[in-house]
Design a protein around this motif. Structure first.
Motif, PDB file in Angstrom:
ATOM      1  N   GLU A   1       4.155   1.208 -10.325  1.00 60.44           N
ATOM      2  CA  GLU A   1       4.091   2.555  -9.770  1.00 60.44           C
ATOM      3  C   GLU A   1       3.656   2.513  -8.310  1.00 60.44           C
ATOM      4  OE1 GLU A   1       2.776   5.480 -13.406  1.00 60.44           O
ATOM      5  OE2 GLU A   1       1.184   4.404 -12.383  1.00 60.44           O
ATOM      6  N   CYS A   2       4.358   3.190  -7.454  1.00 59.79           N
ATOM      7  CA  CYS A   2       3.989   3.442  -6.064  1.00 59.79           C
ATOM      8  C   CYS A   2       3.565   2.153  -5.366  1.00 59.79           C
ATOM      9  CB  CYS A   2       2.908   4.517  -5.990  1.00 59.79           C
ATOM     10  SG  CYS A   2       2.822   5.329  -4.367  1.00 59.79           S
ATOM     11  N   GLY A   3       2.266   1.922  -5.155  1.00 64.58           N
ATOM     12  CA  GLY A   3       1.829   0.711  -4.481  1.00 64.58           C
ATOM     13  C   GLY A   3       2.291  -0.545  -5.188  1.00 64.58           C
ATOM     14  N   GLY A   4       2.308  -0.526  -6.521  1.00 65.73           N
ATOM     15  CA  GLY A   4       2.817  -1.661  -7.279  1.00 65.73           C
ATOM     16  C   GLY A   4       4.298  -1.876  -7.035  1.00 65.73           C
ATOM     17  N   PHE A   5       5.046  -0.790  -6.898  1.00 64.54           N
ATOM     18  CA  PHE A   5       6.474  -0.854  -6.584  1.00 64.54           C
ATOM     19  C   PHE A   5       6.672  -1.434  -5.186  1.00 64.54           C
ATOM     20  CE2 PHE A   5      10.431   1.912  -5.605  1.00 64.54           C
ATOM     21  CZ  PHE A   5      11.300   0.902  -6.024  1.00 64.54           C
ATOM     22  N   MET A   6       5.859  -0.999  -4.221  1.00 62.44           N
ATOM     23  CA  MET A   6       5.931  -1.529  -2.866  1.00 62.44           C
ATOM     24  C   MET A   6       5.695  -3.034  -2.859  1.00 62.44           C
ATOM     25  SD  MET A   6       3.746   1.577  -1.144  1.00 62.44           S
ATOM     26  CE  MET A   6       3.462   0.784   0.440  1.00 62.44           C
ATOM     27  N   TYR A   7       4.770  -3.492  -3.679  1.00 63.57           N
ATOM     28  CA  TYR A   7       4.440  -4.919  -3.772  1.00 63.57           C
ATOM     29  C   TYR A   7       5.630  -5.735  -4.275  1.00 63.57           C
ATOM     30  CZ  TYR A   7       1.752  -9.065  -5.314  1.00 63.57           C
ATOM     31  OH  TYR A   7       1.276 -10.334  -5.522  1.00 63.57           O
ATOM     32  N   LEU A   8       6.487  -5.114  -5.079  1.00 60.43           N
ATOM     33  CA  LEU A   8       7.648  -5.818  -5.618  1.00 60.43           C
ATOM     34  C   LEU A   8       8.852  -5.789  -4.691  1.00 60.43           C
ATOM     35  CD1 LEU A   8       7.617  -4.826  -9.405  1.00 60.43           C
ATOM     36  CD2 LEU A   8       6.591  -6.814  -8.287  1.00 60.43           C
ATOM     37  N   MET A   9       8.763  -5.055  -3.566  1.00 59.53           N
ATOM     38  CA  MET A   9       9.876  -4.999  -2.617  1.00 59.53           C
ATOM     39  C   MET A   9       9.937  -6.267  -1.771  1.00 59.53           C
ATOM     40  SD  MET A   9       9.841  -1.026  -1.374  1.00 59.53           S
ATOM     41  CE  MET A   9       9.663   0.317  -2.553  1.00 59.53           C
ATOM     42  N   ARG A  10      10.972  -6.358  -0.943  1.00 59.00           N
ATOM     43  CA  ARG A  10      11.173  -7.553  -0.119  1.00 59.00           C
ATOM     44  C   ARG A  10      10.097  -7.660   0.965  1.00 59.00           C
ATOM     45  NH1 ARG A  10      16.130  -6.685   1.544  1.00 59.00           N
ATOM     46  NH2 ARG A  10      15.661  -6.070   3.671  1.00 59.00           N
ATOM     47  N   SER A  11       9.741  -6.530   1.592  1.00 59.75           N
ATOM     48  CA  SER A  11       8.732  -6.576   2.657  1.00 59.75           C
ATOM     49  C   SER A  11       8.080  -5.217   2.828  1.00 59.75           C
ATOM     50  CB  SER A  11       9.357  -7.028   3.985  1.00 59.75           C
ATOM     51  OG  SER A  11      10.290  -6.072   4.452  1.00 59.75           O
ATOM     52  N   LEU A  12       6.937  -5.239   3.511  1.00 50.73           N
ATOM     53  CA  LEU A  12       6.175  -4.031   3.801  1.00 50.73           C
ATOM     54  C   LEU A  12       5.807  -4.063   5.280  1.00 50.73           C
ATOM     55  CD1 LEU A  12       3.137  -2.734   1.672  1.00 50.73           C
ATOM     56  CD2 LEU A  12       3.213  -2.529   4.148  1.00 50.73           C
ATOM     57  N   ARG A  13       6.172  -3.008   6.007  1.00 54.28           N
ATOM     58  CA  ARG A  13       5.825  -2.921   7.427  1.00 54.28           C
ATOM     59  C   ARG A  13       4.684  -1.939   7.610  1.00 54.28           C
ATOM     60  NH1 ARG A  13      10.442  -1.373   9.676  1.00 54.28           N
ATOM     61  NH2 ARG A  13       9.845   0.734  10.300  1.00 54.28           N
ATOM     62  N   THR A  14       3.642  -2.361   8.301  1.00 49.73           N
ATOM     63  CA  THR A  14       2.458  -1.539   8.504  1.00 49.73           C
ATOM     64  C   THR A  14       2.688  -0.538   9.635  1.00 49.73           C
ATOM     65  OG1 THR A  14       1.461  -3.035  10.120  1.00 49.73           O
ATOM     66  CG2 THR A  14       1.041  -3.494   7.776  1.00 49.73           C
ATOM     67  N   ARG A  15       1.715   0.369   9.811  1.00 54.46           N
ATOM     68  CA  ARG A  15       1.804   1.338  10.913  1.00 54.46           C
ATOM     69  C   ARG A  15       1.800   0.632  12.261  1.00 54.46           C
ATOM     70  NH1 ARG A  15      -0.473   6.379  10.513  1.00 54.46           N
ATOM     71  NH2 ARG A  15       0.050   6.548  12.726  1.00 54.46           N
TER      72      ARG A  15
ATOM     73  N   TYR B   1      -3.566   0.843  -2.262  1.00 51.70           N
ATOM     74  CA  TYR B   1      -3.399   0.710  -0.814  1.00 51.70           C
ATOM     75  C   TYR B   1      -2.909  -0.688  -0.439  1.00 51.70           C
ATOM     76  CZ  TYR B   1      -5.839   5.104   0.304  1.00 51.70           C
ATOM     77  OH  TYR B   1      -6.189   6.421   0.447  1.00 51.70           O
ATOM     78  N   PRO B   2      -1.738  -1.106  -0.921  1.00 53.47           N
ATOM     79  CA  PRO B   2      -1.255  -2.427  -0.502  1.00 53.47           C
ATOM     80  C   PRO B   2      -1.034  -2.517   1.000  1.00 53.47           C
ATOM     81  CG  PRO B   2       0.493  -1.200  -1.598  1.00 53.47           C
ATOM     82  CD  PRO B   2      -0.778  -0.439  -1.819  1.00 53.47           C
ATOM     83  N   GLU B   3      -0.747  -1.367   1.646  1.00 56.74           N
ATOM     84  CA  GLU B   3      -0.502  -1.384   3.089  1.00 56.74           C
ATOM     85  C   GLU B   3      -1.730  -1.800   3.883  1.00 56.74           C
ATOM     86  OE1 GLU B   3      -1.320   2.977   1.915  1.00 56.74           O
ATOM     87  OE2 GLU B   3      -0.347   1.187   1.095  1.00 56.74           O
ATOM     88  N   LEU B   4      -2.932  -1.538   3.352  1.00 55.75           N
ATOM     89  CA  LEU B   4      -4.155  -1.928   4.050  1.00 55.75           C
ATOM     90  C   LEU B   4      -4.474  -3.407   3.860  1.00 55.75           C
ATOM     91  CD1 LEU B   4      -6.496   1.106   3.269  1.00 55.75           C
ATOM     92  CD2 LEU B   4      -5.016   0.741   5.244  1.00 55.75           C
ATOM     93  N   HIS B   5      -3.830  -4.028   2.908  1.00 55.81           N
ATOM     94  CA  HIS B   5      -4.109  -5.427   2.582  1.00 55.81           C
ATOM     95  C   HIS B   5      -2.824  -6.251   2.613  1.00 55.81           C
ATOM     96  CE1 HIS B   5      -8.088  -4.095   1.170  1.00 55.81           C
ATOM     97  NE2 HIS B   5      -7.438  -3.082   0.635  1.00 55.81           N
ATOM     98  N   ALA B   6      -1.833  -5.781   3.367  1.00 57.17           N
ATOM     99  CA  ALA B   6      -0.516  -6.407   3.334  1.00 57.17           C
ATOM    100  C   ALA B   6      -0.562  -7.861   3.788  1.00 57.17           C
ATOM    101  CB  ALA B   6       0.460  -5.617   4.203  1.00 57.17           C
TER     102      ALA B   6
END
Length: 450
Positions: A326-340, A295-300
């Motif tokens: 994988e999945c959350g780990g892949f999201m962590y390696l992206m440029r940015s993460l936008r929350t809800r 759940y990287p989105e909950l701790h972004a």
């Protein structure tokens, strides 16, 4: 001799996870060694099982894994315990589709030859519950539906009516569990709250164990189960740990198949946990990284604030050493993460993609992957099976990232995107089960060692 049982349900939400955790904790409180298993690709329930039993729980899945591999995983972990409790997924017969049993708890029970307890939400039902159970018992004549446990009963009288309706039938009634408003576990997107994020854990577990013990004769249940003994299994020996691989493990990254970790250790890896949330440095002398989901989105915000770790991860990925995310780990390696909530947080920036959380799932289902180019997981042509489930949507492009997966869903339909390889860093939304292709764990450990 060890015993075993499958806890299945009529549907999702019938209470089978609460029953499973209550039984695990109740047996553990009696001093028994309890081994948990989960039917299907779920990561959250195995974490809760571990919380209740004290032992890692293992996924068994008739679509992702062969029958032989299911037997191997079960045998390896069943040996030495007093009882193995296998929790089903969704309803008893629910798997990959309408006409196939693949991936269902029923298929798993037949592969292993383990009796099934059916959990029925009997709220608003009386004699009709017997008809429901009769239908489940006769739907597949090759399945051994051994017993039923009624849940969500309104009163002792309601439980007595249900038991009377089942009189004269071959399926035993183990008891009736009363409705209790304070018992259900909290949930969020992707499922129940993870064990790491669950508050009042011991209090909740003991309450579930008390609830089960008050309605079920545990000694009689255990005595009635057949002994399930299997010949001991040799894995051919374990290599001495010689390859240090770091793996992300904290509240943001906790989705790993236990068998994946075991197979990496079997291949000679020393798995070293670290926290992208709290650590500022990677462990020393690492040869590779494994970034699981969660759940990287909950701790972004917290992940983004830990710029020291983001920099260490970025430098490691750019060093040429193997990385699998994988999945959350892949999201962590992206440029940015936008929350809800619309807040955008900078991530490691290894891949020039962004991801944004949406209001409903963006992908859900089984996946079969074939490598179309060399990668840290294998050579072209290597295949494996897994699962994809996420609420985030990826946008943007990265010309330097090559697509190395040919991905198909359970029906054989091609899925866009898949695995992205940049340098020696492989990222994907698909969670692969290495048990579907044991060579992948060995290959990853090998390229890390090289």
């Amino acid at each position: 001799m060890p015993k075993a049982i499958v806890i299945a349900g009529t549907s999702s939400g019938c209470g089978k996870t609460s029953v499973t955790l209550g039984l695990m904790k109740a047996f553990a409180r009696k001093g028994l060694v309890v081994q948990g298993f989960k039917s299907g690709p779920d990561f959250i329930d195995p974490g809760l099982h571990r919380m209740a039993s004290g032992l890692p729980s293992h996924n068994l899945d008739g679509w992702m894994l062969s029958a032989d591999e299911i037997h191997r995983i079960f045998r390896r972990n069943h040996e030495g315990c007093d009882i193995s409790i296998i929790e089903g997924a969704m309803g008893l017969f629910d798997g990959i589709g309408a006409v196939s049993e693949e991936g269902s708890a029923a298929q798993l029970a037949k592969i292993l030859g383990v009796p099934v307890m059916l959990v029925v939400n009997a709220r608003g039902m009386a004699r009709s519950a017997a008809a429901l159970v009769k239908g489940y018992g006769e739907f597949d004549p090759d399945l051994r539906l051994d017993s039923v446990l009624f849940n969500m009963t309104g009163s002792p009288t309601h439980g007595q009516i249900l038991a009377q309706a089942m009189e004269g039938r071959d399926i035993k009634v183990l008891g009736s569990l009363p409705r209790q408003a304070d018992l259900p576990l909290p949930s969020r997107h992707l499922g129940l709250v993870t064990a790491d994020d669950l508050d009042r854990r011991e209090e909740r577990l003991n309450a579930l164990a008390d609830w089960v013990e008050a309605s079920i004769d545990l000694d009689a249940l255990l005595d009635a189960l057949p002994e399930y003994s299997l010949p001991s299994l040799s894995d051919g020996g374990v290599k001495m740990p010689e390859i240090r691989i770091g793996y992300a493990r904290d509240r943001a990254f906790c989705f790993y198949y236990e068998e994946n970790l075991r197979m990496l250790r079997q291949a000679g890896a020393e798995l070293v946990p670290f926290s992208p949330l709290h650590d500022t440095n990677l462990p020393p002398a690492l040869k590779g990284l494994y970034l699981g989901g969660g759940y990287p989105e909950l701790h972004a915000a917290e992940l983004a604030a830990n710029t020291a770790m983001l920099g260490k991860i970025r430098d490691f990925c750019q060093s040429g050493k193997p990385v699998y995310a994988e999945c959350g780990g892949f999201m962590y390696l992206m440029r940015s993460l936008r929350t809800r909530a619309g807040q955008e947080h900078a991530m490691a920036g290894v891949f020039d993609f962004t991801c944004a959380m949406e209001g409903r799932h963006q992908a859900l289902g089984y996946r079969e992957v074939k490598l179309v180019a060399p990668s840290p997981l294998g050579a072209p042509g290597a295949q494996a099976r897994g699962h994809e489930f996420h609420y985030s949507k990826m946008t943007g492009s990265d010309p330097a990232a090559a697509q190395v997966y040919d991905v198909h869903d359970r029906c054989g339909k091609t899925n866009a995107g898949g695995g992205y390889l940049k340098g020696n860093c492989l990222g994907s939304y698909v969670h692969l089960h290495f048990g579907s292709n044991p060579h992948m764990a060995a290959h990853f450990a090998g390229v890390c060692g090289a």
